[in-house]
Design a protein around this motif. Structure first.
Motif, short mmCIF file in Angstrom:
data_model
loop_
_atom_site.label_atom_id
_atom_site.label_comp_id
_atom_site.label_asym_id
_atom_site.label_seq_id
_atom_site.Cartn_x
_atom_site.Cartn_y
_atom_site.Cartn_z
N GLY A 70 -3.41 2.09 -12.57
CA GLY A 70 -3.05 2.17 -14.37
C GLY A 70 -3.61 0.43 -14.74
N TYR A 71 -4.29 0.14 -13.58
CA TYR A 71 -4.26 -1.47 -13.44
C TYR A 71 -5.63 -1.88 -15.02
N ILE B 46 4.73 -0.76 -10.19
CA ILE B 46 3.91 -2.09 -9.75
C ILE B 46 3.20 -2.65 -10.90
N LYS B 47 3.49 -3.70 -11.45
CA LYS B 47 2.36 -4.55 -12.30
C LYS B 47 2.22 -5.61 -10.91
N ALA B 48 1.41 -6.28 -11.96
CA ALA B 48 0.92 -7.67 -11.32
C ALA B 48 0.73 -8.74 -12.10
N LYS B 49 1.19 -9.92 -12.16
CA LYS B 49 1.09 -10.94 -13.12
C LYS B 49 -0.46 -11.63 -12.35
N THR B 50 -1.48 -11.84 -12.96
CA THR B 50 -2.16 -12.11 -13.31
C THR B 50 -3.03 -13.83 -13.31
N LYS B 51 -3.36 -14.78 -12.99
CA LYS B 51 -3.64 -15.66 -13.01
C LYS B 51 -5.40 -15.78 -13.83
N LYS B 52 -6.13 -16.32 -14.87
CA LYS B 52 -7.12 -16.61 -15.43
C LYS B 52 -8.20 -17.09 -14.65
N SER B 53 -9.05 -16.51 -14.12
CA SER B 53 -10.48 -17.04 -13.76
C SER B 53 -11.39 -17.53 -15.06
N ILE B 54 -11.77 -18.84 -14.67
CA ILE B 54 -12.91 -18.93 -15.40
C ILE B 54 -14.47 -18.57 -15.31
N ARG C 139 0.88 -0.80 0.62
CA ARG C 139 0.09 0.24 0.02
C ARG C 139 0.60 1.06 0.22
N ILE C 140 1.96 1.61 1.14
CA ILE C 140 2.49 2.75 0.86
C ILE C 140 3.93 2.84 -0.50
N ALA C 141 4.19 0.88 -0.93
CA ALA C 141 5.17 1.55 -2.38
C ALA C 141 3.78 1.77 -3.66
N LEU C 142 2.93 1.90 -3.60
CA LEU C 142 1.59 2.77 -4.03
C LEU C 142 1.88 4.31 -4.28
N LYS D 151 0.81 -12.14 -8.50
CA LYS D 151 2.35 -11.70 -7.30
C LYS D 151 2.47 -10.28 -8.18
N TYR D 152 2.95 -10.11 -7.11
CA TYR D 152 3.30 -8.10 -7.54
C TYR D 152 5.20 -8.29 -7.48
N ILE D 153 5.32 -6.85 -8.80
CA ILE D 153 6.21 -6.85 -9.12
C ILE D 153 6.65 -5.52 -9.03
N PHE D 154 7.91 -5.08 -8.56
CA PHE D 154 8.25 -3.81 -7.62
C PHE D 154 9.36 -3.64 -8.40
N ILE D 155 8.92 -2.21 -9.34
CA ILE D 155 10.02 -1.43 -10.11
C ILE D 155 10.61 -0.31 -9.29
N TRP D 156 12.23 -0.24 -9.37
CA TRP D 156 12.20 1.55 -9.64
C TRP D 156 12.64 2.11 -10.46
N LYS D 157 12.19 2.74 -10.80
CA LYS D 157 12.11 4.02 -12.07
C LYS D 157 12.30 5.49 -11.27
#
Length: 133
Positions: free
Chosen positions: A114-115, A68-76, A58-61, A126-132
């Motif tokens: 932006g999600y 922050i990128k989110a890897k998602t899984k498919k939900s049927i 939450r703070i990183a956001l 899974k969340y990926i945190f990238i320093w830009k």
């Protein structure tokens, strides 16, 4: 202070710890890993400080230099969502008109972080945190 007592660090200190971790690492591949690294930074300041993965995310956001990128899984099952699964902000429906002119929902978009998702892929795994910065 008795042994084993825990203290919640002020937000400002957590922000600095997150920044230090990501400036050094550039990219962290999960929310748990980031929380663990931030916890290590905080222990250098005060051994009693504790912080959880959700608070770190939450703070990183809120830190503009972090993507922050989110890897998602498919939900049927077609899922209806009201809040962004990444930042908790209100989510907007992406709509188009079909061949008969009826509006249909084709996905979701968060105006804050932006999600985006279609109707299937939306459960964050899974969340990926990238320093830009």
């Amino acid at each position: 202070m008795s042994m084993g007592e825990r203290k919640i660090p002020p937000k400002k200190i957590v922000v600095e710890a997150i920044k230090r971790v990501l400036i050094l690492r550039k990219i962290v591949e999960s929310q748990e890993e980031l929380a663990s690294l931030v916890q290590g930074e905080l222990k250098r300041i005060d051994k009693e400080y504790v912080v959880g993965p959700t608070r770190v995310k939450r703070i990183a956001l809120e830190i503009p230099e972090i993507e922050i990128k989110a890897k998602t899984k498919k939900s049927i099952v077609l899922q209806r969502i009201d809040k962004c699964p990444i930042c908790g902000f209100e989510i907007e429906e992406k709509r188009i008109k079909n061949l008969v002119g009826k509006e249909i929902v084709i996905g979701y978009k968060c105006s804050k972080c932006g999600y985006e998702s279609d109707l299937e892929a939306f459960l964050p795994m899974k969340y990926i945190f990238i320093w830009k910065g």
